[in-house]
Scaffold this active site. Structure first.
Site, PDB file in Angstrom:
ATOM      1  CB  SER A 115      -0.888   0.000   1.258  1.00 37.00           C
ATOM      2  OG  SER A 115      -1.531   1.240   1.446  1.00 37.00           O
ATOM      3  CE1 TYR A 130      -4.345  -1.964   4.833  1.00 33.40           C
ATOM      4  CE2 TYR A 130      -3.354   0.193   4.565  1.00 33.40           C
ATOM      5  CZ  TYR A 130      -3.925  -0.934   4.013  1.00 33.40           C
ATOM      6  OH  TYR A 130      -4.076  -1.037   2.653  1.00 33.40           O
TER       7      TYR A 130
END
Length: 278
Positions: A148, A160
């Site tokens: 990401s 995350y």
């Protein structure tokens, strides 16, 4: 001259995790369309509408699709995948570690069970997948990990972000180990992608917060939009295939310029030096 994608993928198989919906489904559709036999792995039950939708999207490529219900955060889940690959009999040429979840909470807001769950799926799942399937991959195969832009810069979502930074490190460590077999390992770092996960409220307090996060990501992107999942699938297909034969241990941002624009994109807009869109 390299073969075209259709002839290259004929007689080869690929495992795609998180393959029932969103970006993973787009990767499954692209690979079956190219002629690959695809093992789509997801935790959703067999009667889930996500599997039904995927089969409809694959269309005529249904004969090339094998759906597997498994939890990528567990060794037993990956043993199920490995058994399916062996039983299929089609040589394994690729692995896409796409499965992932998000948790939009800061470090102090995140509980240990929440932290462990994000790490288990996003990072440990990829580690288990590579460890389990690398022995089954044919020499010259390829692995693509989906990280990401949160793995390239700071982001408030602690678990995350840490999982996606870790996935980049796992990519490089795996590339070092598998290079003698000419197995390449690369990483895609998406920005805003228009998927159910991005537009859901299950990881935030409410839908209004989800919309604010979505719009904030879009405003930080030079192209002023989110990616269609098919655009990420095209990047994955490139890194899996022969056209990227000399690309290894790399991070590929597919983010519409989010990371490349940096802070000066917003500063330029704020000062008027970069004009507004017509």
């Amino acid at each position: 001259m390299k073969d075209d994608s259709l002839s290259y993928w004929t007689g080869k198989s690929v495992v795609v995790t998180g393959g029932a919906r969103g970006q993973g489904a787009a990767e499954v559709v692209a690979l079956t369309a190219a002629g690959a036999h695809v093992h789509a792995v997801d935790v959703h039950p067999e009667d889930s509408h996500w599997w039904v939708d995927l089969i409809e999207q694959v269309g005529d490529g249904r004969r090339l699709l094998n759906t597997i219900v498994a939890d990528v955060a567990t060794e037993s889940g990956w043993e199920t995948v490995a058994d399916a690959v062996r039983d299929c009999g089609v040589p394994l040429a690729g692995l896409v570690n796409n499965a992932g979840i998000t948790l939009r909470k800061t470090l102090s807001e995140t509980t240990l069970p929440e932290w462990d769950r994000v790490m288990g799926i996003n990072l440990t799942g990829a580690y288990l997948g590579i460890r389990t399937l690398a022995p089954l991959l044919e020499d010259g195969g390829a692995i693509v990990n989906i990280s990401s832009t949160a793995g390239l810069t700071g982001y408030f979502s602690a678990a995350y972000t840490a999982s996606k930074w870790g996935l980049r490190g796992l990519t490089k460590a795996s590339a070092l180990e598998l290079a003698p077999r000419n197995i390449r390992v690369n990483c895609i770092c998406p920005g805003l992608v228009e998927t159910p996960m991005m537009n859901s409220a299950n990881a935030v307090h409410d839908l209004d917060t989800a919309r604010l996060l979505h719009d904030g990501n879009r405003d930080a992107t030079l192209l002023d939009r989110g990616a269609h999942p098919a655009e990420l699938a095209a990047a994955a297909l490139f890194l899996l295939g022969p056209d990227s034969s000399f690309v290894n241990a790399a991070d590929l941002p597919v983010d519409g310029g989010m990371i490349g624009g940096g802070i000066y994109w917003r500063i330029g807009k704020a000062t008027g030096n970069l004009g507004a869109r017509p």
